[in-house]
Design an enzyme around this catalytic site. Structure first.
Site, PDB file in Angstrom:
ATOM      1  N   CYS A 175      63.496  -4.201 -34.734  1.00  0.00           N
ATOM      2  CA  CYS A 175      62.621  -3.263 -35.250  1.00  0.00           C
ATOM      3  C   CYS A 175      63.323  -1.939 -35.676  1.00  0.00           C
ATOM      4  O   CYS A 175      64.628  -2.160 -35.770  1.00  0.00           O
ATOM      5  CB  CYS A 175      61.460  -2.884 -34.079  1.00  0.00           C
ATOM      6  SG  CYS A 175      62.249  -2.012 -32.772  1.00  0.00           S
ATOM      7  N   THR A 176      62.915  -0.735 -35.969  1.00  0.00           N
ATOM      8  CA  THR A 176      63.393   0.230 -36.585  1.00  0.00           C
ATOM      9  C   THR A 176      64.608   0.834 -35.642  1.00  0.00           C
ATOM     10  O   THR A 176      65.519   1.005 -35.850  1.00  0.00           O
ATOM     11  CB  THR A 176      62.377   1.217 -36.870  1.00  0.00           C
ATOM     12  OG1 THR A 176      61.536   0.785 -37.963  1.00  0.00           O
ATOM     13  CG2 THR A 176      63.196   2.602 -37.883  1.00  0.00           C
TER      14      THR A 176
END
Length: 300
Positions: A175-176
């Site tokens: 994810c980010t």
């Protein structure tokens, strides 16, 4: 230059409510903007400010018991990428919506950015993006599975409908910044998946540490501020936001006849109501007038 600090840590914070005011005051004293979320399970957020101000906030956070070793990721912005400060109390610092799931109890295997390529190049490993659809359109890892979720709350339903512990033996998630895939790894283990890996520090750390020539990342990484996207070495990207639907816009989207600055884009032109278009047009007018007066339009 503005320092942008992305941070999170799952840690027991039973008295998290007592931390809200001191953190807010510290941020306000240094002109720091952005969002900090506090919950019993830890802290999460992205804030921006001067070098001195960010150092002061991070020093305060690291003085909190259980957060002494909190790590965070820094990038830069040419101007303040947030319009306001929010320090909020939450039930979860990232909302999965499944009671009892916690990385403090059970968590997958952390994978360092420089070891990530070897893992996801293994044909036996299913690579899974835990971000939402408006983020994945900007960039992704080669060969990754995109669940096309609208919110992180939808992730458990996607897993139940599409993945099988008996079939998918090895799963690598990203994810980010690392927080969603870390919590997702806890959920996956609870569901019976045996080998669950996640990218430590998320895409942001990967783009910072892995050379462009060796990278398996394609595109840009969506970030939740006015920069919209960043590239390798955490350089500014080329995407902008549609001010009506808040979806990222590639440079070519702005050449479409359906793009009207501040009002519509190819993604929302056919779905947004005329009333909403009129409101957006008035907002854009006020932005333009404020700019002519040399003022900042906060409502943007």
């Amino acid at each position: 230059m503005i320092i942008v600090a992305a941070l999170y840590k799952f840690a027991p914070l039973p008295e998290f409510r007592d931390l809200q005011q001191s953190l807010k005051e510290c941020c306000e004293a240094g002109g720091v903007m952005g969002t900090l979320l506090l919950a019993e399970e830890g802290i999460n957020g992205t804030i921006a400010g001067t070098r001195q101000a960010i150092d002061a906030v991070m020093a305060l956070i690291r003085s909190i018991p259980a957060l002494e070793d909190l790590e965070y990721k820094e990038s830069h912005a040419p101007q303040m990428p947030f319009y306001r400060l929010k320090v909020r109390l939450k039930t979860e610092i990232v909302t999965l919506g499944v009671p009892g799931v916690s990385p403090l109890k059970k968590v997958g295997t952390y994978v360092a950015p420089k070891e990530w390529n070897d893992l996801i190049s293994n044909p036996d490993v299913l690579v899974l993006d835990t971000r939402n659809d408006y983020e994945t359109v900007m960039g992704t890892f080669q060969g990754a599975l995109d669940p096309k979720t609208k919110t992180f709350r939808s992730f458990p339903d996607y897993v139940k409908a599409n993945l099988d512990p008996a079939k998918h033996k090895k799963i690598a998630m990203y994810c980010t910044g690392g927080i969603r895939c870390e919590k997702a790894s806890s959920y996956m283990l609870e569901q019976g998946f045996e080998e669950v890996y996640h990218l430590k520090g998320g895409i942001l750390k990967y783009l910072e540490e892995v050379d462009n020539q060796e990278s398996l990342w394609e595109g840009e990484c969506f970030v939740f501020d006015e920069r919209v996207g960043i590239k390798h070495n955490l350089d500014l990207g080329t995407f902008e936001l549609c001010r009506s639907c808040r979806q990222p816009l590639a440079p070519e989207d702005k050449t479409s006849p359906k793009f009207v600055e501040g009002i519509t884009c190819p993604g929302c032109f056919d779905t947004i109501s005329e009333k909403s278009k009129q409101r957006a047009a008035e907002r854009q007018k006020q932005i333009r007038l404020a700019k002519q007066r040399g003022q900042k339009h906060i409502g943007r």
